[in-house]
Design a protein around this motif. Structure first.
Motif, PDB file in Angstrom:
ATOM      1  N   LEU A 255      48.721  19.917  32.708  1.00  0.00           N
ATOM      2  CA  LEU A 255      48.471  19.262  33.994  1.00  0.00           C
ATOM      3  C   LEU A 255      49.773  18.864  34.681  1.00  0.00           C
ATOM      4  CD1 LEU A 255      45.726  16.819  32.701  1.00  0.00           C
ATOM      5  CD2 LEU A 255      45.329  18.751  34.236  1.00  0.00           C
TER       6      LEU A 255
ATOM      7  N   LEU B 274      41.857  18.823  27.195  1.00  0.00           N
ATOM      8  CA  LEU B 274      41.487  20.008  27.986  1.00  0.00           C
ATOM      9  C   LEU B 274      41.024  21.187  27.123  1.00  0.00           C
ATOM     10  CD1 LEU B 274      44.264  20.344  30.721  1.00  0.00           C
ATOM     11  CD2 LEU B 274      41.943  19.434  30.985  1.00  0.00           C
TER      12      LEU B 274
ATOM     13  N   TRP C  14      38.552  21.555  32.906  1.00  0.00           N
ATOM     14  CA  TRP C  14      39.160  21.084  34.145  1.00  0.00           C
ATOM     15  C   TRP C  14      38.417  21.634  35.344  1.00  0.00           C
ATOM     16  CZ3 TRP C  14      41.271  23.363  38.434  1.00  0.00           C
ATOM     17  CH2 TRP C  14      42.072  22.549  39.246  1.00  0.00           C
ATOM     18  N   PRO C  15      38.189  20.868  36.390  1.00  0.00           N
ATOM     19  CA  PRO C  15      38.570  19.459  36.453  1.00  0.00           C
ATOM     20  C   PRO C  15      37.442  18.498  36.100  1.00  0.00           C
ATOM     21  CG  PRO C  15      37.978  20.257  38.647  1.00  0.00           C
ATOM     22  CD  PRO C  15      37.776  21.416  37.699  1.00  0.00           C
ATOM     23  N   ASN C  16      36.184  18.972  36.127  1.00  0.00           N
ATOM     24  CA  ASN C  16      35.111  17.971  36.210  1.00  0.00           C
ATOM     25  C   ASN C  16      33.946  18.172  35.261  1.00  0.00           C
ATOM     26  OD1 ASN C  16      34.404  20.310  37.728  1.00  0.00           O
ATOM     27  ND2 ASN C  16      32.705  19.156  38.562  1.00  0.00           N
TER      28      ASN C  16
ATOM     29  N   TRP D 267      44.554  13.049  28.875  1.00  0.00           N
ATOM     30  CA  TRP D 267      43.713  13.983  29.644  1.00  0.00           C
ATOM     31  C   TRP D 267      44.058  15.421  29.247  1.00  0.00           C
ATOM     32  CZ3 TRP D 267      43.989  13.988  35.787  1.00  0.00           C
ATOM     33  CH2 TRP D 267      43.026  14.861  36.291  1.00  0.00           C
ATOM     34  N   GLU D 268      45.375  15.675  29.170  1.00  0.00           N
ATOM     35  CA  GLU D 268      45.838  17.016  28.835  1.00  0.00           C
ATOM     36  C   GLU D 268      45.367  17.420  27.433  1.00  0.00           C
ATOM     37  OE1 GLU D 268      49.853  18.697  30.615  1.00  0.00           O
ATOM     38  OE2 GLU D 268      50.176  17.335  28.950  1.00  0.00           O
TER      39      GLU D 268
ATOM     40  N   LEU E  78      46.107  21.708  37.800  1.00  0.00           N
ATOM     41  CA  LEU E  78      46.231  22.494  36.578  1.00  0.00           C
ATOM     42  C   LEU E  78      47.499  23.352  36.632  1.00  0.00           C
ATOM     43  CD1 LEU E  78      44.405  22.792  34.095  1.00  0.00           C
ATOM     44  CD2 LEU E  78      43.488  24.855  35.139  1.00  0.00           C
TER      45      LEU E  78
ATOM     46  N   GLY F  28      39.803  12.788  36.210  1.00  0.00           N
ATOM     47  CA  GLY F  28      40.193  12.816  34.800  1.00  0.00           C
ATOM     48  C   GLY F  28      39.778  11.552  34.075  1.00  0.00           C
TER      49      GLY F  28
ATOM     50  N   GLY G   8      47.305  15.730  38.404  1.00  0.00           N
ATOM     51  CA  GLY G   8      46.055  16.211  37.819  1.00  0.00           C
ATOM     52  C   GLY G   8      45.745  17.657  38.154  1.00  0.00           C
TER      53      GLY G   8
END
Ligand code: BT5
Length: 259
Positions: free
Chosen positions: A230, A206, A111-113, A202-203, A236, A90, A234
């Motif tokens: 999240l 998304l 998510w995630p990458n 981070w959330e 989901l 994240g 981290g």
């Protein structure tokens, strides 16, 4: 890649050592080997082209010469960071998203990458680790960014639509400066890795929040539900049709096709 420009762009960052290659198999492989033989924290491997770039589950990542960023940053986690290593993906995704956002682009994290630009994949992240017995010694943060149009693979090679920065910004975008901003972002986020506000940012970034999604978990099984956010590690968080909470640790997210 212009090495003078690269040196200049990186000169103010507190990096370890830097290894540059005109062409390499995979920067992550080089970084994993270097980490095993004692590379310093924040050492960087960067290449102008990859001939065997990798995604998760050994999928291929394409990096044609002169068109993209392909680099791997070695992180030696501190004792304070070790409880939060599942958040590192994240941190990398937020740093890429922020570097694009400062160029006026609207980004989201799938998510995630993956980092999406206008709903298409512009960057991918591959985190790998080096162990010393039972102890994690190093993480390698591998990042690929499609800078110029030539980096975007043919549609039939892709599982998800892709794009490049050039498609939104025109051809003048400078790879070295984008690299500098991503690295600076990682370095700036690192002290906040264990905080609640890190998870909140981070959330917030998304893609598909509040939407019905399907997650292929890589082992033949899949989960469906509404994407809520999240977990602190981290993972989901989804809610199923009957309101049950579902946690997913690995997978590929896509919008659930309408019945
Ligand atoms: C990723 O995996 O997205 C991780 C990509 C990490 C690449 C970096 S480059 C530097 C470092 N060295 C490496 O060898 N790797 C890292 P995943 O989520 O599994 O997605 C892989 C999928 O993305 C492939 O199966 C293709 O469908 C698609 N793909 C491949 N190349 C792409 C590209 N240039 N742009 C967009 N999508 C691509």
């Amino acid at each position: 890649m212009n090495q003078n420009e690269l040196k200049k762009a990186l000169s103010r960052l507190p990096l370890g050592d830097v290894r540059y290659f005109d062409s390499i198999g995979s920067t992550n492989n080089e970084a994993l080997a270097w980490a095993t033989s004692g590379a310093k924290d924040l050492s960087l491997v960067i290449a102008d082209a990859q001939t065997a770039g990798r995604g998760r589950l050994d999928r291929k990542w394409f990096t044609p010469k002169g068109t993209a960023l392909a680099f791997s940053l070695i992180l030696r986690p501190t004792a304070e960071e070790k409880p939060y290593l599942t958040r590192i993906v994240g941190m990398a995704a937020l740093a890429v998203a922020d570097a694009l956002r400062t160029r006026g682009l609207s980004t989201q994290i799938k998510w995630p990458n993956d980092v999406l630009l206008n709903g298409r994949k512009a960057a991918g992240i591959l985190i790998e680790s080096v162990w010393s017995g039972d102890e994690l010694d190093c993480l390698v943060i591998g990042i690929g960014v499609n800078v110029l149009k030539g980096a975007v693979p043919a549609t039939e090679l892709l599982q998800f639509p892709a794009t490049s920065l050039e498609e939104s910004l025109g051809p003048a975008v400078e790879r070295e400066k984008v690299l500098r901003d991503i690295l600076a972002g990682i370095i700036a986020l690192r002290p906040h890795l264990g905080t609640d506000s890190f998870i909140a940012s981070w959330e917030k970034a998304l893609a598909f929040r509040g939407e019905q999604v399907q997650i292929e978990e890589g082992n033949g099984s899949s989960s469906t539900g509404k994407l809520l956010g999240l977990e602190p590690d981290g993972s989901l968080r989804l809610s199923s049709e009957d309101g049950e909470s579902i946690t997913v640790r690995f997978g590929d997210v896509r919008l659930r096709p309408r019945a």
